[in-house]
Design a protein around this motif. Structure first.
Motif, short mmCIF file in Angstrom:
data_model
loop_
_atom_site.label_atom_id
_atom_site.label_comp_id
_atom_site.label_asym_id
_atom_site.label_seq_id
_atom_site.Cartn_x
_atom_site.Cartn_y
_atom_site.Cartn_z
N ALA A 78 -10.10 26.66 11.41
CA ALA A 78 -10.01 27.48 12.61
C ALA A 78 -8.70 27.21 13.36
N PRO A 79 -8.24 28.15 14.18
CA PRO A 79 -7.01 27.94 14.97
C PRO A 79 -7.13 26.74 15.91
N GLY A 80 -5.99 26.13 16.20
CA GLY A 80 -5.92 25.04 17.17
C GLY A 80 -6.28 23.68 16.61
N MET A 81 -6.47 23.57 15.33
CA MET A 81 -6.84 22.30 14.73
C MET A 81 -5.60 21.60 14.17
N SER A 82 -5.82 20.45 13.56
CA SER A 82 -4.72 19.71 12.93
C SER A 82 -5.24 19.06 11.65
N LEU A 83 -4.30 18.53 10.88
CA LEU A 83 -4.63 17.97 9.58
C LEU A 83 -3.97 16.60 9.46
N PHE A 84 -4.74 15.63 8.96
CA PHE A 84 -4.20 14.27 8.75
C PHE A 84 -4.36 13.90 7.30
N ILE A 85 -3.28 13.36 6.73
CA ILE A 85 -3.32 12.87 5.36
C ILE A 85 -2.50 11.59 5.29
N LEU A 86 -2.98 10.66 4.49
CA LEU A 86 -2.28 9.37 4.35
C LEU A 86 -1.76 9.21 2.97
N THR A 141 0.84 -1.19 0.00
CA THR A 141 0.00 0.00 0.00
C THR A 141 0.88 1.24 0.00
N ALA A 142 0.30 2.32 -0.46
CA ALA A 142 1.04 3.58 -0.51
C ALA A 142 1.36 4.06 0.91
N GLN A 143 2.51 4.67 1.07
CA GLN A 143 2.94 5.15 2.37
C GLN A 143 2.70 6.65 2.54
N ALA A 144 2.44 7.34 1.47
CA ALA A 144 2.24 8.78 1.55
C ALA A 144 1.42 9.23 0.35
N ALA A 145 0.82 10.40 0.50
CA ALA A 145 0.12 11.00 -0.63
C ALA A 145 1.15 11.47 -1.64
N ASN A 146 0.80 11.44 -2.90
CA ASN A 146 1.70 11.92 -3.95
C ASN A 146 1.33 13.36 -4.26
N GLY A 147 2.32 14.24 -4.21
CA GLY A 147 2.09 15.64 -4.51
C GLY A 147 2.61 16.54 -3.41
#
Length: 100
Positions: free
Chosen positions: A92-100, A27-33
């Motif tokens: 909004a402030p204080g959030m986070s982002l998840f990408i696989l 499976t892919a280990q990271a997003a491409n781009g």
């Protein structure tokens, strides 16, 4: 003798299944781009990224995967939105982002 053949067939089937499992592409280990967080590029991103504490961050997703915005600073809490490929958002402030 019959028992030996049965065991041999089972072992053969197990060996064939193992060979197929090892031969299949992983499976892919990271997003491409590139993912831009506050205009800073992250090439082939993977995992959790904290966003600004006091002001909204700008997230531009130029990858082949959808990124998910979490209500907490360490990809905890709940998912509050998604950043589709090609989309720019300002969570909004204080959030986070998840990408696989």
């Amino acid at each position: 003798m019959r028992e030996t053949r049965r065991v041999a067939r089972v072992l053969g089937a197990c060996a064939a299944a193992l060979t197929l499992a090892l031969a299949a592409p992983g499976t892919a280990q990271a997003a491409n781009g590139v993912l831009f967080i506050d205009r800073a590029p992250v090439h082939d991103p993977s995992g959790c990224y904290p966003l600004g504490d006091f002001v909204p961050s700008e997230v531009a997703n130029f990858t082949d995967e959808t990124a998910f915005v979490w209500s907490g600073p360490h990809c905890d809490g709940r998912v509050t939105g998604a950043v589709l490929p090609g989309q720019v958002v300002r969570p909004a402030p204080g959030m986070s982002l998840f990408i696989l």
